[in-house]
Design an enzyme around this catalytic site. Sequence first.
Site, short mmCIF file in Angstrom:
data_model
loop_
_atom_site.label_atom_id
_atom_site.label_comp_id
_atom_site.label_asym_id
_atom_site.label_seq_id
_atom_site.Cartn_x
_atom_site.Cartn_y
_atom_site.Cartn_z
N HIS A 130 -1.82 -5.33 1.19
CA HIS A 130 -3.24 -6.09 1.17
C HIS A 130 -2.78 -7.27 0.46
O HIS A 130 -1.92 -7.63 -0.33
CB HIS A 130 -4.02 -5.19 0.10
CG HIS A 130 -5.24 -6.19 -0.43
ND1 HIS A 130 -6.26 -6.31 0.08
CD2 HIS A 130 -5.32 -6.88 -1.54
CE1 HIS A 130 -7.19 -6.98 -0.55
NE2 HIS A 130 -6.40 -7.74 -1.53
N LYS A 183 0.84 -1.13 -0.01
CA LYS A 183 -0.13 -0.06 -0.15
C LYS A 183 0.76 1.07 0.01
O LYS A 183 2.05 1.16 0.13
CB LYS A 183 -1.09 0.24 1.42
CG LYS A 183 -2.10 -1.08 1.24
CD LYS A 183 -2.96 -1.23 2.25
CE LYS A 183 -3.99 -2.37 2.22
NZ LYS A 183 -4.75 -2.09 3.39
N GLU A 236 -9.44 -10.17 -7.89
CA GLU A 236 -8.66 -8.99 -7.64
C GLU A 236 -7.52 -9.28 -8.70
O GLU A 236 -7.36 -8.16 -9.17
CB GLU A 236 -7.97 -9.00 -6.27
CG GLU A 236 -9.17 -8.67 -5.10
CD GLU A 236 -8.72 -8.88 -3.72
OE1 GLU A 236 -7.40 -9.16 -3.41
OE2 GLU A 236 -9.26 -8.90 -2.71
N TYR A 287 -12.18 -2.42 -3.35
CA TYR A 287 -12.75 -2.67 -2.09
C TYR A 287 -14.47 -2.45 -2.24
O TYR A 287 -15.03 -2.07 -1.32
CB TYR A 287 -12.32 -1.35 -1.44
CG TYR A 287 -10.80 -1.60 -0.76
CD1 TYR A 287 -10.73 -2.71 -0.08
CD2 TYR A 287 -9.76 -0.77 -0.93
CE1 TYR A 287 -9.23 -3.01 0.72
CE2 TYR A 287 -8.51 -0.66 -0.54
CZ TYR A 287 -8.24 -1.98 0.26
OH TYR A 287 -7.06 -2.12 0.78
N ASN A 314 -1.87 -0.27 7.37
CA ASN A 314 -1.53 -1.41 7.59
C ASN A 314 -0.77 -1.99 6.36
O ASN A 314 -0.67 -3.11 6.41
CB ASN A 314 -2.51 -2.13 7.98
CG ASN A 314 -3.64 -2.45 6.80
OD1 ASN A 314 -3.59 -2.02 5.96
ND2 ASN A 314 -4.73 -3.02 7.28
P1 DAT Z 1 -7.95 -6.81 5.30
O1 DAT Z 1 -7.05 -5.62 4.49
O2 DAT Z 1 -7.20 -7.41 6.63
O3 DAT Z 1 -8.30 -7.80 4.25
P2 DAT Z 1 -10.51 -5.77 5.33
O4 DAT Z 1 -10.69 -6.52 4.12
O5 DAT Z 1 -11.46 -6.04 6.50
O6 DAT Z 1 -8.86 -6.15 6.07
O7 DAT Z 1 -10.38 -4.39 5.36
C1 DAT Z 1 -9.72 -3.62 4.36
C2 DAT Z 1 -8.95 -2.46 4.56
O8 DAT Z 1 -9.87 -1.55 5.21
C3 DAT Z 1 -8.18 -2.71 5.74
O9 DAT Z 1 -6.77 -3.47 5.32
C4 DAT Z 1 -7.75 -1.67 6.51
C5 DAT Z 1 -9.26 -0.76 6.42
N1 DAT Z 1 -9.95 -0.95 7.47
C6 DAT Z 1 -10.78 -2.22 8.24
N2 DAT Z 1 -11.38 -2.06 9.21
C7 DAT Z 1 -11.11 -0.82 9.39
C8 DAT Z 1 -11.55 0.18 10.47
N3 DAT Z 1 -12.33 -0.55 11.57
N4 DAT Z 1 -11.36 1.46 10.54
C9 DAT Z 1 -10.59 2.02 9.55
N5 DAT Z 1 -9.95 1.29 8.53
C10 DAT Z 1 -10.41 -0.10 8.40
MG MG Z 2 -9.91 -7.71 2.89
#
Ligand code: DAT
Ligand code: MG
Length: 149
Positions: A115, A9, A126, A49, A112
């Site tokens: 991805h 990212k 994806e 997303y 974080n």
């Molecule tokens: P991952 O990236 O572990 O698959 P995800 O698909 O639930 O996680 O969410 C996609 C991204 O969105 C994640 O990498 C960071 C952001 N995100 C997730 N939960 C969040 C939250 N509670 N507050 C802010 N950003 C969040």
């Molecule tokens: Mg995810």
Amino acid sequence: MEQTFVMIKPDGVQRGLIGEIISRIERKGLRIVAMRMCQITDETARRHYAEHVEKPFFSSLVDFITSSPVVQMIVEGENAVVVMRTMSGATDPKEALIGTIRGDFGLDVGRNLIHSADSLESAKREIAIHFTEEDVVEYTKADETWVYE
Ligand code: DAT
Ligand code: MG
């Protein structure tokens, strides 16, 4: 062999962690079969997303992921989807185990670093968003007989 979609990212790129992250993927024994650096468009980010469109963090997530270049990869290997998720660590770096990419380098869920697709189905979806078949190189690595029994 399984393929998964991985993306360093904008924070990973800006913090100079491209080499560190790619190095971990290589050292694990996985094979990178496609890779590019680009700045993704708002439209592509929204497609990528799409499952999160109703979440309160959706617009900040799209703003973040389009804010600066990313490095996208297709990573191949046995159980590549689960292996890359395990190496990435929990979504929130505060909870991610030390030894994972998020656990070692992150502090904030909105920054974080990496991805990786969460299932084989997501990986296929994806990969189709970000790459074409011409982007993929098929090859074997010299060390693979020493990685797999
Ligand atoms: P991952 O990236 O572990 O698959 P995800 O698909 O639930 O996680 O969410 C996609 C991204 O969105 C994640 O990498 C960071 C952001 N995100 C997730 N939960 C969040 C939250 N509670 N507050 C802010 N950003 C969040
Ligand atoms: Mg995810």
